[in-house]
Design an enzyme around this catalytic site. Structure first.
Site, PDB file in Angstrom:
ATOM      1  N   GLY A   1       2.065   2.307  10.679  1.00  0.00           N
ATOM      2  CA  GLY A   1       3.043   3.380  10.535  1.00  0.00           C
ATOM      3  C   GLY A   1       3.723   3.771  11.830  1.00  0.00           C
TER       4      GLY A   1
ATOM      5  N   LYS B   1       0.237   4.262  -0.359  1.00  0.00           N
ATOM      6  CA  LYS B   1      -0.355   5.502   0.171  1.00  0.00           C
ATOM      7  C   LYS B   1      -0.012   6.670  -0.769  1.00  0.00           C
ATOM      8  CE  LYS B   1      -0.212   3.389   4.654  1.00  0.00           C
ATOM      9  NZ  LYS B   1      -0.230   3.511   6.104  1.00  0.00           N
TER      10      LYS B   1
ATOM     11  N   ASN C   1       0.884  -1.171   0.000  1.00  0.00           N
ATOM     12  CA  ASN C   1       0.000   0.000   0.000  1.00  0.00           C
ATOM     13  C   ASN C   1       0.918   1.215   0.000  1.00  0.00           C
ATOM     14  OD1 ASN C   1      -1.786   2.062   0.475  1.00  0.00           O
ATOM     15  ND2 ASN C   1      -2.305   1.436   2.563  1.00  0.00           N
TER      16      ASN C   1
ATOM     17  N   GLU D   1      -6.021  -4.715  10.267  1.00  0.00           N
ATOM     18  CA  GLU D   1      -4.993  -3.708  10.518  1.00  0.00           C
ATOM     19  C   GLU D   1      -5.288  -2.973  11.820  1.00  0.00           C
ATOM     20  OE1 GLU D   1      -2.808  -2.586   6.666  1.00  0.00           O
ATOM     21  OE2 GLU D   1      -4.468  -1.196   6.909  1.00  0.00           O
TER      22      GLU D   1
ATOM     23  N   GLU E   1      -7.081   5.044   7.480  1.00  0.00           N
ATOM     24  CA  GLU E   1      -6.814   6.458   7.169  1.00  0.00           C
ATOM     25  C   GLU E   1      -8.008   7.092   6.443  1.00  0.00           C
ATOM     26  OE1 GLU E   1      -2.993   5.795   5.329  1.00  0.00           O
ATOM     27  OE2 GLU E   1      -2.211   5.205   7.285  1.00  0.00           O
TER      28      GLU E   1
ATOM     29  N   HIS F   1      -9.669   1.605   4.434  1.00  0.00           N
ATOM     30  CA  HIS F   1      -8.423   1.752   5.188  1.00  0.00           C
ATOM     31  C   HIS F   1      -8.676   2.703   6.362  1.00  0.00           C
ATOM     32  CE1 HIS F   1      -4.360   2.828   6.281  1.00  0.00           C
ATOM     33  NE2 HIS F   1      -3.976   1.722   5.679  1.00  0.00           N
TER      34      HIS F   1
ATOM     35  N   SER G   1       2.844  -2.137  10.327  1.00  0.00           N
ATOM     36  CA  SER G   1       4.288  -2.245  10.586  1.00  0.00           C
ATOM     37  C   SER G   1       4.836  -3.645  10.304  1.00  0.00           C
ATOM     38  CB  SER G   1       4.631  -1.800  12.009  1.00  0.00           C
ATOM     39  OG  SER G   1       4.272  -0.440  12.197  1.00  0.00           O
TER      40      SER G   1
HETATM   41  P1  PGA Z   1       2.498   0.252   7.555  1.00  0.00           P
HETATM   42  O1  PGA Z   1       1.079   0.521   6.855  1.00  0.00           O
HETATM   43  O2  PGA Z   1       3.000  -1.060   7.035  1.00  0.00           O
HETATM   44  O3  PGA Z   1       3.359   1.415   7.139  1.00  0.00           O
HETATM   45  O4  PGA Z   1       2.250   0.204   9.026  1.00  0.00           O
HETATM   46  C1  PGA Z   1       0.160  -0.515   6.660  1.00  0.00           C
HETATM   47  C2  PGA Z   1      -1.107   0.026   6.062  1.00  0.00           C
HETATM   48  O5  PGA Z   1      -1.511   1.143   6.434  1.00  0.00           O
HETATM   49  O6  PGA Z   1      -1.728  -0.615   5.200  1.00  0.00           O
END
Ligand code: PGA
Length: 250
Positions: free
Chosen positions: A173, A11, A9, A167, A97, A95, A212
């Site tokens: 993140g 982003k 992903n 998630e 976010e 997601h 992560s």
């Molecule tokens: P990350 O993001 O691996 O940077 O924690 C995962 C995601 O948001 O899909």
């Protein structure tokens, strides 16, 4: 045995020309890598799809969000048909976010999952609890409620038509990762719910862990029975890290 899915992903990172260079680098490295055991997917900004469509032979492409509407006067939105036509076969829906910064709720996400399936795009439906919800002992209730609401009234023909990503929001993140046992416990609960909703397909639906995931922790997470791959943010931006994650899925 479910074939693992290693899904990046990206982003809001890289520009299309960088994506094309990155892809050339990945392609070269893949020639020297044993990657046949997993599917690789990159969910990229929609602007990048054109620059990456040539990669479809060795990886799949996905969008990161889409409109619940078919087409029309929705300035700034991207439709399922547009993603599909631009080369995407998957799309991330819900997601955290998007849920947080764009106030996307379960009713909207349910409409997006339906619309994606109508267009033969495979939705990667994201669910996950906040740190406060986990601390309050509510993680499982929250995740299962999201899952049920987002999938209400939805059916599909094959187990390959849907992917779920667990998630935990506090792990995205942040460098913090759920322990492999905690992640497995939640993914097993997700599969149990899927079994109630889709008795014929649940055992073959791919459930990903995200938050992560990186080369140092991927193998343990991916060895768990109900974790069939990863949705990977930060570590998917570097070809070496992505390939290390693919290797960890073996
Ligand atoms: P990350 O993001 O691996 O940077 O924690 C995962 C995601 O948001 O899909």
């Amino acid at each position: 045995m479910i074939r693992p899915l290693i899904a990046g992903n990206w982003k809001m990172n890289k520009v299309p020309t960088e994506a094309a260079t990155w892809l050339g680098d990945l392609k070269e490295k893949l020639k020297q890598t044993d990657a046949g055991h997993a599917d690789i997917l990159l969910c990229v900004p929609a602007t990048h799809l054109g620059a990456m469509v040539a990669a479809q032979g060795f990886l799949a492409l996905g969008g990161q969000d889409m409109s619940q509407h078919e087409s029309g006067a929705y300035t700034g939105e991207i439709s399922a048909a547009m993603l599909k036509d631009a080369g995407a076969s998957y799309v991330i829906v819900g997601h955290s976010e998007r849920r947080e910064y764009h106030k996307e709720d379960d009713a909207l996400l349910n409409a997006k999952v339906k619309k994606a399936l109508e267009h033969n795009l495979i939705p990667i439906l994201c669910v996950g609890e906040s740190e406060a919800q986990r601390d309050a002992g509510k993680a499982k209730d929250v995740v299962i409620a999201q899952l049920k609401a987002d999938l209400e009234g939805i059916s599909f023909a094959s187990a390959d038509d849907l992917v779920i990503a667990y998630e935990p929001i506090w792990a995205i993140g942040t460098g913090k990762t759920a322990t492999a046992d905690d992640a497995q416990e939640m993914c097993a609960a997700i599969r149990q719910t899927l079994a109630e909703l889709y008795p014929d397909q649940a055992s073959r639906i791919r459930i990903l862990y995200g938050g992560s995931m990186k080369p140092s922790n991927a193998q343990e997470l991916l060895s768990k029975a109900d974790i069939n791959g990863g949705l990977i943010g930060g570590a998917s931006l570097k070809t070496d890290d992505l390939l290390a994650l693919v290797a960890a899925a073996k």
